[in-house]
Structure formats: C-alpha cells, structure tokens
Design a protein around this motif. Sequence first.
Motif, PDB file in Angstrom:
ATOM      1  N   TYR A 271     -40.911  26.934   9.991  1.00 45.87           N
ATOM      2  CA  TYR A 271     -40.242  26.281  11.111  1.00 45.87           C
ATOM      3  C   TYR A 271     -39.818  24.876  10.710  1.00 45.87           C
ATOM      4  CZ  TYR A 271     -41.899  29.916  14.264  1.00 45.87           C
ATOM      5  OH  TYR A 271     -42.130  31.125  14.876  1.00 45.87           O
ATOM      6  N   ALA A 272     -38.707  24.409  11.274  1.00 49.74           N
ATOM      7  CA  ALA A 272     -38.274  23.022  11.104  1.00 49.74           C
ATOM      8  C   ALA A 272     -39.098  22.156  12.057  1.00 49.74           C
ATOM      9  CB  ALA A 272     -36.782  22.890  11.408  1.00 49.74           C
ATOM     10  N   ASP A 273     -39.067  20.856  11.860  1.00 46.31           N
ATOM     11  CA  ASP A 273     -39.847  19.946  12.699  1.00 46.31           C
ATOM     12  C   ASP A 273     -39.412  19.932  14.157  1.00 46.31           C
ATOM     13  OD1 ASP A 273     -41.680  18.951  10.751  1.00 46.31           O
ATOM     14  OD2 ASP A 273     -40.044  17.797   9.870  1.00 46.31           O
ATOM     15  N   ASP A 274     -38.197  20.383  14.443  1.00 40.20           N
ATOM     16  CA  ASP A 274     -37.745  20.425  15.840  1.00 40.20           C
ATOM     17  C   ASP A 274     -38.134  21.735  16.527  1.00 40.20           C
ATOM     18  OD1 ASP A 274     -35.993  22.185  14.605  1.00 40.20           O
ATOM     19  OD2 ASP A 274     -34.189  21.337  15.524  1.00 40.20           O
ATOM     20  N   GLY A 275     -38.889  22.583  15.837  1.00 38.43           N
ATOM     21  CA  GLY A 275     -39.365  23.830  16.419  1.00 38.43           C
ATOM     22  C   GLY A 275     -38.463  25.019  16.171  1.00 38.43           C
ATOM     23  N   THR A 276     -37.317  24.828  15.516  1.00 36.13           N
ATOM     24  CA  THR A 276     -36.446  25.953  15.206  1.00 36.13           C
ATOM     25  C   THR A 276     -36.996  26.710  14.000  1.00 36.13           C
ATOM     26  OG1 THR A 276     -35.008  24.516  13.875  1.00 36.13           O
ATOM     27  CG2 THR A 276     -34.361  24.907  16.180  1.00 36.13           C
ATOM     28  N   VAL A 277     -36.623  27.980  13.897  1.00 34.15           N
ATOM     29  CA  VAL A 277     -37.101  28.856  12.836  1.00 34.15           C
ATOM     30  C   VAL A 277     -36.119  28.808  11.672  1.00 34.15           C
ATOM     31  CG1 VAL A 277     -37.745  31.239  12.254  1.00 34.15           C
ATOM     32  CG2 VAL A 277     -38.034  30.398  14.602  1.00 34.15           C
ATOM     33  N   TRP A 278     -36.601  28.488  10.469  1.00 39.05           N
ATOM     34  CA  TRP A 278     -35.722  28.570   9.300  1.00 39.05           C
ATOM     35  C   TRP A 278     -35.344  30.030   9.093  1.00 39.05           C
ATOM     36  CZ3 TRP A 278     -33.435  24.400   8.005  1.00 39.05           C
ATOM     37  CH2 TRP A 278     -34.065  23.170   8.036  1.00 39.05           C
ATOM     38  N   ALA A 279     -34.064  30.286   8.872  1.00 32.11           N
ATOM     39  CA  ALA A 279     -33.575  31.658   8.728  1.00 32.11           C
ATOM     40  C   ALA A 279     -32.480  31.719   7.677  1.00 32.11           C
ATOM     41  CB  ALA A 279     -33.031  32.163  10.069  1.00 32.11           C
ATOM     42  N   THR A 280     -32.307  32.894   7.133  1.00 33.70           N
ATOM     43  CA  THR A 280     -31.187  33.168   6.239  1.00 33.70           C
ATOM     44  C   THR A 280     -30.739  34.603   6.493  1.00 33.70           C
ATOM     45  OG1 THR A 280     -30.398  33.087   3.946  1.00 33.70           O
ATOM     46  CG2 THR A 280     -32.635  33.847   4.275  1.00 33.70           C
ATOM     47  N   ASP A 281     -29.452  34.828   6.454  1.00 34.08           N
ATOM     48  CA  ASP A 281     -28.870  36.138   6.753  1.00 34.08           C
ATOM     49  C   ASP A 281     -29.330  36.653   8.123  1.00 34.08           C
ATOM     50  OD1 ASP A 281     -27.556  36.203   4.272  1.00 34.08           O
ATOM     51  OD2 ASP A 281     -29.316  37.073   3.302  1.00 34.08           O
ATOM     52  N   GLY A 282     -29.534  35.734   9.083  1.00 34.33           N
ATOM     53  CA  GLY A 282     -29.916  36.112  10.437  1.00 34.33           C
ATOM     54  C   GLY A 282     -31.364  36.549  10.596  1.00 34.33           C
ATOM     55  N   GLU A 283     -32.179  36.392   9.559  1.00 34.91           N
ATOM     56  CA  GLU A 283     -33.587  36.798   9.597  1.00 34.91           C
ATOM     57  C   GLU A 283     -34.481  35.589   9.359  1.00 34.91           C
ATOM     58  OE1 GLU A 283     -34.750  39.857  10.283  1.00 34.91           O
ATOM     59  OE2 GLU A 283     -32.694  40.554  10.570  1.00 34.91           O
ATOM     60  N   PRO A 284     -35.637  35.521  10.036  1.00 30.97           N
ATOM     61  CA  PRO A 284     -36.540  34.387   9.811  1.00 30.97           C
ATOM     62  C   PRO A 284     -37.079  34.394   8.381  1.00 30.97           C
ATOM     63  CG  PRO A 284     -37.628  36.075  11.117  1.00 30.97           C
ATOM     64  CD  PRO A 284     -36.189  36.489  10.974  1.00 30.97           C
ATOM     65  N   ILE A 285     -37.346  33.209   7.858  1.00 30.78           N
ATOM     66  CA  ILE A 285     -37.934  33.100   6.522  1.00 30.78           C
ATOM     67  C   ILE A 285     -39.440  33.202   6.700  1.00 30.78           C
ATOM     68  CG2 ILE A 285     -38.259  31.604   4.529  1.00 30.78           C
ATOM     69  CD1 ILE A 285     -35.431  30.479   5.141  1.00 30.78           C
ATOM     70  N   GLU A 286     -39.972  34.316   6.226  1.00 33.89           N
ATOM     71  CA  GLU A 286     -41.379  34.617   6.426  1.00 33.89           C
ATOM     72  C   GLU A 286     -41.880  35.533   5.331  1.00 33.89           C
ATOM     73  OE1 GLU A 286     -40.906  38.368   9.522  1.00 33.89           O
ATOM     74  OE2 GLU A 286     -41.272  36.387  10.337  1.00 33.89           O
ATOM     75  N   SER A 287     -43.186  35.670   5.259  1.00 32.70           N
ATOM     76  CA  SER A 287     -43.833  36.587   4.334  1.00 32.70           C
ATOM     77  C   SER A 287     -45.033  37.188   5.051  1.00 32.70           C
ATOM     78  CB  SER A 287     -44.272  35.829   3.080  1.00 32.70           C
ATOM     79  OG  SER A 287     -44.837  36.699   2.135  1.00 32.70           O
ATOM     80  N   THR A 288     -45.327  38.442   4.759  1.00 38.01           N
ATOM     81  CA  THR A 288     -46.403  39.143   5.450  1.00 38.01           C
ATOM     82  C   THR A 288     -47.402  39.720   4.455  1.00 38.01           C
ATOM     83  OG1 THR A 288     -45.000  39.681   7.325  1.00 38.01           O
ATOM     84  CG2 THR A 288     -46.919  41.084   7.000  1.00 38.01           C
ATOM     85  N   ALA A 289     -48.682  39.571   4.773  1.00 38.09           N
ATOM     86  CA  ALA A 289     -49.752  40.162   3.974  1.00 38.09           C
ATOM     87  C   ALA A 289     -50.486  41.174   4.845  1.00 38.09           C
ATOM     88  CB  ALA A 289     -50.727  39.090   3.496  1.00 38.09           C
ATOM     89  N   ASP A 290     -50.817  42.325   4.269  1.00 36.81           N
ATOM     90  CA  ASP A 290     -51.638  43.311   4.956  1.00 36.81           C
ATOM     91  C   ASP A 290     -53.086  43.038   4.578  1.00 36.81           C
ATOM     92  OD1 ASP A 290     -49.176  45.809   4.226  1.00 36.81           O
ATOM     93  OD2 ASP A 290     -49.478  44.710   6.092  1.00 36.81           O
ATOM     94  N   LEU A 291     -53.969  43.087   5.565  1.00 33.70           N
ATOM     95  CA  LEU A 291     -55.387  42.934   5.272  1.00 33.70           C
ATOM     96  C   LEU A 291     -56.171  43.932   6.097  1.00 33.70           C
ATOM     97  CD1 LEU A 291     -56.980  40.913   7.630  1.00 33.70           C
ATOM     98  CD2 LEU A 291     -55.233  39.440   6.681  1.00 33.70           C
TER      99      LEU A 291
END
Length: 192
Positions: free
Chosen positions: A141-161
């Motif tokens: 997230y940016a400091d203003d609360g918006t979600v960083w995104a590219t190609d219309g998708e949020p920039i994120e990573s997921t781990a399974d546990l």
Amino acid sequence: MSWTRGPLAALAVCVLLVTGSAGCGTSGTEGERKGRSASTVGELLDDSDEQGRLYREVDADQAPEVGVEVEPNDDDSWDVRLTVRGFRFSPAGTKESPVAGQGLAHLYLDGKLVAKLRGPAYRLPAELVPRGTHQLTARLYADDGTVWATDGEPIESTADLTASETDPSMSAGATRVRSGGQGSPDRAGKAS
C-alpha cells in the motif's frame, strides 16, 4: 531613453522567467505543482480492495515487488519475512501522500487483515492460525492508503501454511500470486 530600457528589460526578464521554472513576482507554487505532476505516482483506478481502498496503477517496469516467506516456530507461532524490491517501508508518522515505491504492507490471513507492517518481519501468533491450511497474503500500500497495482491487479504475494495440533511445521510454502515486474522475489518458506 534609459528609463524606458529599464522597464522593458525587466519585462523581458519576467517573460523569460515565467516560461522557465520560476515566475516573476510569484511564490513559486505554480512551478512546484508542475514539478510534482511531472513525477507522477501512478494512476488511480476505479477498482478497489476488500476495504474499498483504490488501486494505484504503476507501469510494470516501475512497480514495486514483494515476496513472502513463512516459517513455523516451536511455540506454534509463525515467522513471516517479506522480501521487497523497488519498495521501502515508511516509518510511523509519515505524511499520508503517495511516494513512488514507498508505503507499508498489509498481511491478510484467509482474506482477513491481521497486521499493517512498516518493516519486513512479523511474528504471526499461533492463536490466529487455527488447525488447517491457510493463505497468508502480503499486499503493498502507498502511504495514502491506496493499493499499489500493476496491470489492474494488486501487488501482493501469498504463502500457504498448514497448522496441525501436533506439528505446526507440516507445511509452510510460499507461492507468488502477483508482484509487479519481472524476476520478482519468489522464495519458498521451508519448514525444518
């Protein structure tokens, strides 16, 4: 004649300054605004996350990246480690305006917010991870609360546990869901 040359010369200097980076007789705010807009911080999209925070689209070659690793501890808690590229965490008290490649990460366990991180490490308490397989997602997230995104998708990573009553280390793997750009951090959290 020298008296007319003085005002004409001053007028010429003002014209040159107005078309340049400063204004004649102004406080410079117009030039400052132009300077900020020249270095854009992405485009706000109409899409938003589950909490209604708008996506801030950046080009893939300028997008930050995130990877997430999860390792179990003997006390049934989990060590979470984020790996970022093109991104730096903002300290508490940072002005709430977007700066390219800067902000914080939100951690979601099975879609529910569990932490807002201003650094790459976090200990996930055992009581938040009931028995079974879960997904832990780190989203930038940016400091203003918006979600960083590219190609219309949020920039994120997921781990399974996977947590079990007797052995919490049965499985702790990370898979990249979406992180901006090529060659993004994509490490697997190995259980020992």
